[in-house]
Design an enzyme around this catalytic site. Sequence first.
Site, short mmCIF file in Angstrom:
data_model
loop_
_atom_site.label_atom_id
_atom_site.label_comp_id
_atom_site.label_asym_id
_atom_site.label_seq_id
_atom_site.Cartn_x
_atom_site.Cartn_y
_atom_site.Cartn_z
CB CYS A 109 -8.64 51.54 4.41
SG CYS A 109 -9.03 49.55 3.94
CG HIS A 246 -8.96 51.81 9.01
ND1 HIS A 246 -10.32 51.48 8.51
CD2 HIS A 246 -7.91 51.28 8.04
CE1 HIS A 246 -10.21 50.09 7.22
NE2 HIS A 246 -8.73 50.72 7.48
CG ASN A 276 -9.62 46.42 7.46
OD1 ASN A 276 -10.67 48.07 7.00
ND2 ASN A 276 -8.59 46.92 6.99
#
Length: 319
Positions: A109, A246, A276
Amino acid sequence: MVEGVGSSLPERRVTNAELETMVDTTDEWIVQRTGIRERRIAGPGETTSVLATRAAQEALANAGRTAADIDLIVVATSTPDFTFPSSATQVQAALGIVRGAAFDVQAVCSGFVYAMTIADKFLASGSHERALVIGAETFSRILDWEDRTTCVLFGDGAGAVVLGRQEGQGTTADRGVLTTHLRSDGRHREKLYVDGGPSTTGTVGHLRMSGKEVFRHAVGMVTDVMRDAFAATNTTAADLDWFVPHQANERIIDASADKLGIAPEKIVKTVQMHGNTSAASIPLALAVACEDGRIKRGDLVMLEAMGGGFTWGSVIVRW
Ligand code: ACO
C-alpha cells in the site's frame, strides 16, 4: 513537478449490499468500521497493466504531453499481470515507448509513495527528464472471497501522475516534490501478507491480515513520517492545503489527521467509493481532487501511506 494526473477504474461497481449476498456481513458493519460503501472489481480483461495504461494515457493528456516525452515509467503494484516481465514494461509497450527505463516497485500500500520517491530521485539526479509514476492494482485477484474479514476491504483501480524535472530555488515555494521519507520494518510480515508466491508455493496466494494489529501500528507510523516531512520542509499542518492519505480506512485517516492537527476539510477521502486499492489509492484520490478543482497549482499537498512489510512513508508536493 506534477504536470498531470489520470486514473482508471474497472467498470463493475460492487456495493456493500452485494457483498451481503456473498459473505456474512452487513453494510452497517463495513461503513462503521471502514467508511467503505462501494468498490470497483476488475473483469477478466481489466488487468493491472490495462488499468495502468489507461490511467497513464489520461495523465499524459492532462499534462499536455505525449508518450514520446516520457523516459521513465515506475509502476507501484503488488498485483502485476505476471510474475515477470514487469507491468511497467507492458505499459511502456502499450504506450509505444521504446526509450528510457521501466520497472515495477513493490511496497504494497505504500507503493505509490515509494514510486514517487524513486522517480523524484531519478529526475533530481539529472539522469531522466520526465516520468510516469503509476499506482495500479487488482487486489480482487488475491482476495479470499470466503474471508469476510478481508474481502470487504479492498478494490481495484489505477492512478498516474506525470512528473517532470524542474530546477527550483531550493525553497518550499518550488513546485514539485519537496521532501520524501520512506521507512520499512520487515519484522511485521505476519500481520499483513500473501500466503503464496513463485519461490514458496508456486501459486499467487491470498491476502491474509490481522486487521487489529495493522490498525494498532498504522496511526503511529504514518504520523511519524509526516512529522519528518514537516520538519524537513519547515512547514506545519497549517501550511498544508490538502492531505491525501492512503485510503485504507476512514478511521485511520481521521485519527492521523487529528493527531497532527490537520483540519478535516483539508482531507481528501475516496475510500467510501474505491475501498482500499493499495498502491493505486493515492493517485486515484489525487485524480478525483484535481478533477473536481480542489487541488490547484501552487497548493501544498501531503501524501502518506502504510502497508504490508510493514512499509510506510510520506511525500510533500507543491502542486
Ligand atoms: N462483517 C461483519 N462482521 C465482521 C466482518 C465483516 N466483514 N469482519 C469481521 N467481523 C467480525 C469479527 O469476526 C469479529 O466478531 P467477534 O467479535 O464475534 O469475533 C468482529 O467483527 C470484530 O472484528 P475485529 O477484527 O475486532 O474488528 P475491528 O473493529 O478491528 O475492525 C478492521 C476490523 C476494519 C479490519 C480494522 O481492524 C481495520 O481497519 N484494520 C486496519 C486494516 C487496514 O486498514 N489494512 C490496510 C492497511 S495496510 C494496507 O492498506 C494493505
